[in-house]
Design a protein around this motif. Structure first.
Motif, PDB file in Angstrom:
ATOM      1  N   GLN A 247      35.430  40.407  30.407  1.00  0.00           N
ATOM      2  CA  GLN A 247      34.056  40.552  30.861  1.00  0.00           C
ATOM      3  C   GLN A 247      33.232  39.320  30.508  1.00  0.00           C
ATOM      4  OE1 GLN A 247      32.876  42.959  32.814  1.00  0.00           O
ATOM      5  NE2 GLN A 247      34.980  43.705  32.857  1.00  0.00           N
ATOM      6  N   ALA A 309      37.229  39.624  43.453  1.00  0.00           N
ATOM      7  CA  ALA A 309      36.546  40.793  42.906  1.00  0.00           C
ATOM      8  C   ALA A 309      37.442  42.027  42.960  1.00  0.00           C
ATOM      9  CB  ALA A 309      35.247  41.038  43.674  1.00  0.00           C
ATOM     10  N   ALA A 310      38.210  42.189  44.040  1.00  0.00           N
ATOM     11  CA  ALA A 310      39.122  43.333  44.145  1.00  0.00           C
ATOM     12  C   ALA A 310      40.224  43.248  43.090  1.00  0.00           C
ATOM     13  CB  ALA A 310      39.721  43.398  45.549  1.00  0.00           C
ATOM     14  N   ARG A 312      40.049  41.678  40.211  1.00  0.00           N
ATOM     15  CA  ARG A 312      39.427  41.923  38.914  1.00  0.00           C
ATOM     16  C   ARG A 312      39.238  43.417  38.682  1.00  0.00           C
ATOM     17  NH1 ARG A 312      35.077  39.244  39.676  1.00  0.00           N
ATOM     18  NH2 ARG A 312      35.936  37.255  38.973  1.00  0.00           N
ATOM     19  N   ASN A 313      38.850  44.137  39.731  1.00  0.00           N
ATOM     20  CA  ASN A 313      38.668  45.581  39.584  1.00  0.00           C
ATOM     21  C   ASN A 313      39.984  46.285  39.273  1.00  0.00           C
ATOM     22  OD1 ASN A 313      38.456  48.472  41.195  1.00  0.00           O
ATOM     23  ND2 ASN A 313      36.596  47.917  40.094  1.00  0.00           N
ATOM     24  N   GLU A 316      40.787  45.674  35.630  1.00  0.00           N
ATOM     25  CA  GLU A 316      39.931  46.484  34.762  1.00  0.00           C
ATOM     26  C   GLU A 316      40.409  47.933  34.736  1.00  0.00           C
ATOM     27  OE1 GLU A 316      36.104  45.812  36.391  1.00  0.00           O
ATOM     28  OE2 GLU A 316      35.868  43.823  35.477  1.00  0.00           O
ATOM     29  N   ASN A 317      40.880  48.441  35.870  1.00  0.00           N
ATOM     30  CA  ASN A 317      41.421  49.806  35.886  1.00  0.00           C
ATOM     31  C   ASN A 317      42.662  49.915  35.006  1.00  0.00           C
ATOM     32  OD1 ASN A 317      39.518  50.984  37.551  1.00  0.00           O
ATOM     33  ND2 ASN A 317      40.592  50.416  39.425  1.00  0.00           N
ATOM     34  N   GLY A 365      35.090  54.268  42.653  1.00  0.00           N
ATOM     35  CA  GLY A 365      35.268  52.877  42.240  1.00  0.00           C
ATOM     36  C   GLY A 365      36.451  52.211  42.896  1.00  0.00           C
ATOM     37  N   VAL A 366      37.645  52.815  42.839  1.00  0.00           N
ATOM     38  CA  VAL A 366      38.829  52.203  43.415  1.00  0.00           C
ATOM     39  C   VAL A 366      38.711  52.099  44.922  1.00  0.00           C
ATOM     40  CG1 VAL A 366      41.308  52.484  43.760  1.00  0.00           C
ATOM     41  CG2 VAL A 366      40.311  52.902  41.502  1.00  0.00           C
ATOM     42  N   SER A 369      35.762  49.522  45.746  1.00  0.00           N
ATOM     43  CA  SER A 369      35.911  48.158  45.245  1.00  0.00           C
ATOM     44  C   SER A 369      37.167  47.471  45.754  1.00  0.00           C
ATOM     45  CB  SER A 369      35.913  48.156  43.719  1.00  0.00           C
ATOM     46  OG  SER A 369      34.672  48.617  43.234  1.00  0.00           O
ATOM     47  N   ILE A 370      38.210  48.195  45.983  1.00  0.00           N
ATOM     48  CA  ILE A 370      39.468  47.570  46.426  1.00  0.00           C
ATOM     49  C   ILE A 370      39.729  47.852  47.899  1.00  0.00           C
ATOM     50  CG2 ILE A 370      41.953  47.459  46.040  1.00  0.00           C
ATOM     51  CD1 ILE A 370      41.481  48.170  43.138  1.00  0.00           C
TER      52      ILE A 370
END
Length: 400
Positions: A247, A309-310, A312-313, A316-317, A365-366, A369-370
């Motif tokens: 982060q 960004a996808a 990174r998401n 993070e998951n 979120g998934v 974001s993805i």
């Protein structure tokens, strides 16, 4: 950029634009009134020289007085701004038509056959100029045609001479030229405002960067160091420290981005090509392994930012849900007409139906974001997972 915007703003203020409500055409309006004043002087001088040639001399002076009054009202209206409306310009055309055609009544047929109208051809150009400044080159040319037609009607030769008289194309050319100048002025102000907006965003970003650096970034860096020292790899504290470190890196990239894109200042804009490898490399860490091709994998800057960004998401998951000690593996491939990014982890995986349940609970979120990012790019995101089998995302991005 900030210096350019400041200089342009000062130049605009010095020109008096602020007193005209920010109208970029204000200098044209003021210049047009100087032309109007000269045309009035010419009309009055001609009246003094030729008054005795009119059939109704007294009424000719009344008409020239109307020319002066109308010019004063129109000039004041355009300079002050309340006359910069379509109805005002149409009224100017109507008055010009009345005064031009009224010459037929105060003069003899012999006079009208060989002389210009009482207000003069020069004065009749004023409404053409006003229409061009207000509405652009098309309106200016149409206004020139209207005044040319009025002159032809006055001479009694309409429509035969509307294109043969040398004065008539001049009306249209004036309308076209002034209209183009007005459009250029409007575009220039739009560019000035955009420069000011970009400069303001840059100042805000710099201020935010200072505040974030003094607080959030230092806290994240401290948290990452302490968790790594107390927990180490494979522990929950170690995973928390790794998340804090990621982060921190993401936030540092964010505050370094330009207002309109997601690349470092001076490298590329949204439509320029960037190397996706450069954006994915900062995501690599002690728990994230990146494999990339030897050559550049180029995508438009905005597309590459969405892909990053996808990814990174997805990472993070993994940190949140894959369990202690889980590792992630990134594979970047250039397959010609598309780019493939594979994000895989060796964690706990996702139980069947879990994503659908999360969507039903309002936690998207998934999906957003993805999957959503890939869909907006015209690509697709494919998920392969199972209990204790880890999670694998394949992100397909077409080259269009």
């Amino acid at each position: 950029m900030q210096g350019l915007a400041t200089r342009l703003r000062r130049a605009e203020s010095a020109d008096g634009a602020t007193s005209d409500g920010g109208d970029p055409r204000a200098p044209l309006w003021r210049g047009a009134q100087w032309f109007r004043a000269l045309s009035v002087l010419y009309a009055v001088g001609r009246q003094i020289d030729e008054a005795d040639r009119y059939r109704h001399v007294g009424w000719s002076w009344v008409m020239i007085g109307a020319v002066v009054v109308v010019s004063l009202v129109a000039g004041f209206g355009y300079v002050r701004g309340f006359g910069r409306h379509r109805w005002f310009v149409l009224a100017e055309f109507a008055v010009a038509a009345v005064l031009a055609l009224g010459t037929v009544w105060v003069a003899s047929p012999a006079f009208t056959a060989h002389n210009q109208t009482l207000p003069t051809t020069l004065w009749l150009t004023n409404p053409v100029v006003s229409a061009a400044i207000l509405s652009g080159p098309v309106a200016g040319v149409i206004g020139g045609i209207v005044i040319a037609a009025i002159n032809a009607i006055y001479r009694g030769t309409f429509p035969e001479t509307i294109l043969r008289d040398a004065n008539y194309p001049v009306f249209m050319a004036v309308g076209l030229g002034i209209g183009v100048a007005a459009r250029v002025a409007i575009r220039s102000q739009e560019q000035l405002r955009e420069a000011e907006r970009v400069a303001a965003e840059a100042r805000a970003r710099e201020r935010l960067a200072r505040e974030v650096h003094d607080g959030v970034l230092q806290a994240l860096a401290f948290l990452a160091r302490r968790c790594a020292a107390l927990g180490g790899p494979g522990t929950e504290l170690g995973a928390l420290g790794e998340l804090a470190a990621q982060q921190e890196r993401a936030l540092r990239r964010l505050i370094a981005e330009t207002p309109g894109g997601t690349v470092e200042p001076g490298t590329a804009g949204d439509g320029d090509l960037v190397d996706l490898r450069e954006l994915l490399r900062p995501l690599a860490s002690s728990t994230v392994t990146l494999a990339e091709p030897g050559g550049a994998v180029t995508l438009p800057a905005s597309t590459a930012a969405e892909v990053t960004a996808a990814v990174r998401n997805a990472l993070e998951n993994t940190l949140r849900h894959a369990g202690p000690g889980a590792r992630s593996f990134l594979l970047l491939e250039d397959v010609g007409d598309a780019v493939l990014v594979t994000v895989r982890d060796d964690g706990a995986g996702i139980a069947p139906g879990r994503l659908d349940a999360a969507r039903a609970e309002g936690r998207l979120g998934v999906a957003e974001s993805i999957v959503g990012r890939m869909r907006e790019l015209g690509g697709r995101a494919e998920l392969t997972t199972g209990v204790d089998e880890g999670v694998e995302w394949e992100l397909w991005i077409p080259r269009t």
